[in-house]
Design a protein around this motif. Structure first.
Motif, short mmCIF file in Angstrom:
data_model
loop_
_atom_site.label_atom_id
_atom_site.label_comp_id
_atom_site.label_asym_id
_atom_site.label_seq_id
_atom_site.Cartn_x
_atom_site.Cartn_y
_atom_site.Cartn_z
N TYR A 114 6.61 -5.49 -4.72
CA TYR A 114 5.59 -6.00 -3.80
C TYR A 114 4.28 -5.24 -3.95
CZ TYR A 114 2.86 -6.71 0.40
OH TYR A 114 1.82 -6.98 1.24
N VAL A 115 4.36 -3.91 -3.93
CA VAL A 115 3.14 -3.10 -3.97
C VAL A 115 2.39 -3.30 -5.29
CG1 VAL A 115 2.25 -0.74 -3.97
CG2 VAL A 115 4.03 -1.40 -2.35
N SER A 116 3.12 -3.35 -6.40
CA SER A 116 2.45 -3.49 -7.69
C SER A 116 1.68 -4.81 -7.78
CB SER A 116 3.47 -3.39 -8.83
OG SER A 116 4.35 -4.50 -8.83
N LEU A 117 2.22 -5.87 -7.17
CA LEU A 117 1.53 -7.16 -7.21
C LEU A 117 0.42 -7.23 -6.17
CD1 LEU A 117 4.65 -9.43 -7.71
CD2 LEU A 117 2.82 -9.07 -9.36
N ALA A 118 0.65 -6.64 -5.00
CA ALA A 118 -0.38 -6.67 -3.95
C ALA A 118 -1.62 -5.89 -4.37
CB ALA A 118 0.18 -6.10 -2.65
N LEU A 119 -1.43 -4.80 -5.11
CA LEU A 119 -2.56 -3.98 -5.55
C LEU A 119 -3.22 -4.50 -6.82
CD1 LEU A 119 -1.22 -0.38 -4.81
CD2 LEU A 119 -2.78 -1.78 -3.44
N SER A 120 -2.60 -5.51 -7.44
CA SER A 120 -3.25 -6.15 -8.59
C SER A 120 -4.16 -7.25 -8.06
CB SER A 120 -2.20 -6.73 -9.54
OG SER A 120 -1.42 -5.70 -10.11
N VAL A 121 -5.31 -6.84 -7.54
CA VAL A 121 -6.22 -7.74 -6.83
C VAL A 121 -6.67 -8.87 -7.75
CG1 VAL A 121 -8.42 -7.89 -5.63
CG2 VAL A 121 -6.98 -5.87 -5.34
N ASP A 122 -6.61 -10.09 -7.24
CA ASP A 122 -6.97 -11.28 -8.02
C ASP A 122 -8.37 -11.74 -7.64
OD1 ASP A 122 -7.14 -13.63 -9.39
OD2 ASP A 122 -5.28 -14.49 -8.61
N TRP A 149 6.17 -20.97 -2.12
CA TRP A 149 6.92 -20.05 -2.96
C TRP A 149 7.42 -18.86 -2.17
CZ3 TRP A 149 7.91 -20.70 -8.24
CH2 TRP A 149 7.33 -21.84 -8.81
N MET A 150 6.86 -18.63 -1.00
CA MET A 150 7.26 -17.49 -0.19
C MET A 150 8.44 -17.80 0.70
SD MET A 150 3.44 -16.35 0.62
CE MET A 150 2.37 -16.56 -0.80
N ILE A 151 8.77 -19.06 0.83
CA ILE A 151 9.97 -19.42 1.59
C ILE A 151 11.08 -19.88 0.64
CG2 ILE A 151 8.75 -19.95 3.73
CD1 ILE A 151 8.85 -22.89 2.98
N LYS A 152 11.04 -19.34 -0.58
CA LYS A 152 12.08 -19.66 -1.55
C LYS A 152 13.48 -19.31 -1.06
CE LYS A 152 11.62 -19.04 -5.94
NZ LYS A 152 11.35 -18.43 -7.26
N PRO A 153 13.66 -18.25 -0.24
CA PRO A 153 15.03 -18.00 0.27
C PRO A 153 15.60 -19.18 1.04
CG PRO A 153 13.67 -16.07 0.61
CD PRO A 153 12.75 -17.15 0.12
N LEU A 154 14.74 -19.95 1.72
CA LEU A 154 15.23 -21.14 2.43
C LEU A 154 15.77 -22.15 1.44
CD1 LEU A 154 15.59 -22.94 4.90
CD2 LEU A 154 13.19 -23.65 4.64
N TRP A 155 15.00 -22.44 0.37
CA TRP A 155 15.50 -23.36 -0.65
C TRP A 155 16.76 -22.79 -1.28
CZ3 TRP A 155 12.32 -26.27 1.47
CH2 TRP A 155 10.94 -26.10 1.49
N ILE A 183 4.78 -13.07 -2.20
CA ILE A 183 4.01 -12.52 -1.08
C ILE A 183 3.07 -11.42 -1.58
CG2 ILE A 183 4.18 -11.22 1.08
CD1 ILE A 183 6.79 -12.71 1.63
N GLY A 184 3.57 -10.63 -2.52
CA GLY A 184 2.70 -9.62 -3.12
C GLY A 184 1.53 -10.25 -3.85
N GLY A 185 1.80 -11.34 -4.60
CA GLY A 185 0.73 -12.04 -5.28
C GLY A 185 -0.26 -12.66 -4.31
N LEU A 186 0.26 -13.24 -3.19
CA LEU A 186 -0.63 -13.81 -2.18
C LEU A 186 -1.51 -12.73 -1.56
CD1 LEU A 186 -1.51 -16.15 -0.32
CD2 LEU A 186 0.36 -15.49 1.22
N THR A 187 -0.92 -11.57 -1.29
CA THR A 187 -1.71 -10.46 -0.76
C THR A 187 -2.83 -10.10 -1.71
OG1 THR A 187 0.28 -9.59 0.35
CG2 THR A 187 -1.61 -8.10 0.12
N GLY A 188 -2.51 -10.04 -3.01
CA GLY A 188 -3.53 -9.73 -4.01
C GLY A 188 -4.62 -10.79 -4.05
#
Length: 539
Positions: A282-290, A107-113, A421-426
């Motif tokens: 990005y920041v809002s998703l990265a800081l929403s720790v999963d 899902w992080m290489i969606k720009p390629l698709w 990428i933000g979600g993956l970081t989280g």
């Protein structure tokens, strides 16, 4: 609520580019105006209006991708993969958390698709082949993981990544349709996002409802094997998708088009109206720790946890889908005209507060209130998913508004990849947190601390809300030079919504709306030297 900015030249230009469509009797824009843009319609009439304006096969593609592949398939996959890592591969919750993040890498290489769908047609079609490719990849990946009884963890991870890539390719293809239609039908942008969310929520509700029973009846691998059916439906929707055929495509110029598209993406990202919201997303998703895997292991542990069985886990997640659907309904009927900034402030604050429900459950304070674990866990899941959806909806609408003309699919995919990428970081931060707090398959003493840290971190994005525009979803956010190209021969846009014409937003006549209304011009499709459909005046 922040004050609205005054109308600018961008809005005037956008109205100018739509004037020929609006002038034609029986046109989609005129029909939407007569129908009140779908805002006062019943659900059935609303769907009929969208199918009429955007073509039934576009709506079918949304249902197949968001409803069946992501919703139904995602619900089954979520429960089945959790049990697969826990019971078949027998990994620790922190490792499972990391693995779940790795499977989201496609899902992080969606720009390629997105670049492929925008600039590299196959057999004269830009969307159909990628739907079909996505479906075949999913079928093969799920067959491998379901038929191999002793698959190594590495190969299992690769197979699940391939399944994720299948869903991602289909997603970016339908997202290209949504983004382009958001430009052609700006008054329907929020309605299309609501349709996506509705299909995803309903599909997820059905998927989660049956997932636990499927895992109990045929095991995690068998349940994952059933996802071959959802992938097959994606293939079918690709075959039925009707789009403008562009034969004799100059494949020798594909590299040049890739470079041009990449350059335009970079130019757009440098625009403050674009990069500022991207940073916030990005920041809002990265800081929403999963820490979901830690919670799942605790839910299902028979000694130190709540000992929930498979059927109840599926039911609980199904209630979460109901909550998500309620969030879509709330957004569509009450919240969609609110400003981005005010809505994101409220939803982010509520998201942090809703996390306290997990803390109450883990500390077993719900029992002191007289609420059994089963009931409280269901309430927790439903409320959390509803607030998550309310937060996610304006981010999707905002993303669709940031796409420049000509590379809608590519740029929308880029924005979604930033979110992923933000979600993956989280997820990875959550996995690290579970590891540092020594939360294992059987040890959950510090789970409450992980929940508290997560809830506090969810408040941090509020400090960056100034990066989000204060305008509402009905406003134009991009500068006019990114929405309209003045390159001499005009901007060329293929209309993937399956009507017989595509609107060339860069070559409309330089007339006022009044002049265009009096002198309606007949538009037709011609082919340029590159085999690309153009609009021409016939009288």
């Amino acid at each position: 609520m922040s004050p609205q900015p005054p109308p600018d030249l961008t809005e005037d230009k956008e109205r100018e580019t739509n004037v020929l469509i609006e002038a034609a009797p029986g046109s989609p824009a005129k029909a939407a105006e007569d129908d009140g843009a779908g805002r006062q319609l019943s659900p059935a009439a609303w769907l009929r209006m969208l199918a009429r304006e955007l073509h039934w096969s576009f709506v079918l593609g949304v249902v197949a991708t968001y409803g069946v592949s992501q919703g139904l398939g995602g619900g089954i996959s979520r429960v089945a993969s959790d049990y697969y890592w826990k019971d078949v591969q027998r990994v620790q919750p922190s490792v499972a958390q990391v693995y779940q993040g790795i499977t989201s890498i496609p899902w992080m290489i969606k720009p390629l698709w997105g670049l492929l769908t925008d600039v590299l047609p196959v057999a004269g079609y830009r969307r159909r082949p990628y739907f079909i490719l996505a479906g075949f990849v999913g079928v093969i990946a799920m067959l491998i993981i379901s038929l191999h009884s002793k698959l190594h963890a590495l190969f299992a991870l690769l197979a699940l990544m391939a399944g994720s890539a299948s869903v991602a390719i289909a997603d970016v293809t339908i997202d290209a349709c949504v983004a382009e239609n958001s430009i052609l039908h700006p008054h329907l942008a929020a309605d299309m996002i609501s349709l996506n969310g509705f299909c995803s929520s309903v599909g997820g509700l059905i998927g989660f409802s049956i997932s636990g029973f499927l895992v109990h009846a045929i095991g995690a691998q068998g349940a994952l094997g059933l996802l071959t059916i959802t992938s097959a439906l994606v293939i079918l929707s690709g075959m039925l998708l009707k789009e403008i055929h562009t034969p004799n495509f100059p494949y020798g110029q594909a590299h040049k088009k890739f470079v041009e598209a990449s350059g335009k993406m970079l130019t757009t990202l440098k625009c403050p109206e674009v990069w500022r919201p991207c940073v916030y997303m990005y920041v809002s998703l990265a800081l929403s720790v999963d820490i979901q895997e830690g919670m799942f292991y605790w839910y299902t542990d028979r000694k130190a946890g709540l000992s929930f069985h498979e059927g109840f886990i599926g039911f609980m997640f199904a209630v979460g889908s109901v909550g998500s659907l309620v969030g879509v309904i709330l957004y569509q009927n009450i919240l969609k005209d609110h400003s981005f900034r005010s809505l994101l402030f409220s939803s982010q604050l509520m998201l942090s507060l809703s996390g306290m429900l997990d803390l109450i459950l883990v500390l077993r304070l719900n029992l002191k209130m007289g609420i059994p674990d089963y009931y409280f866990a269901v309430i927790d899941e439903g409320v959390s998913k509803m607030i998550n959806r309310v937060k996610w909806m304006p981010l999707l609408v905002l993303s669709s508004k940031l796409c420049p003309t000509g590379i809608e699919g590519t740029f929308y995919a880029l924005l979604m990849s930033i979110d992923n990428i933000g979600g993956l970081t989280g997820q990875w931060v959550g996995g690290l947190l579970l590891h540092l707090l020594r939360i294992t398959r059987t040890e959950f003493n510090n789970l409450w601390a992980a929940i508290m840290i997560r809830n506090v971190m969810r408040l941090l994005p509020l400090a960056l809300l100034f990066l989000v525009p204060s305008s509402d979803p009905n406003s134009t956010l991009l500068p006019s030079d990114l929405l309209n190209e003045d390159d001499g021969e005009g901007h060329r846009m293929e209309n993937i919504e399956l009507t017989s014409l595509a609107v060339d937003r860069g070559s409309l006549p330089d007339k006022s709306p009044q002049e265009c209304g009096k002198n309606r011009e007949v538009l037709d499709v011609e082919q340029d030297d590159d085999g690309v459909s153009l609009l021409a005046n016939r009288g």
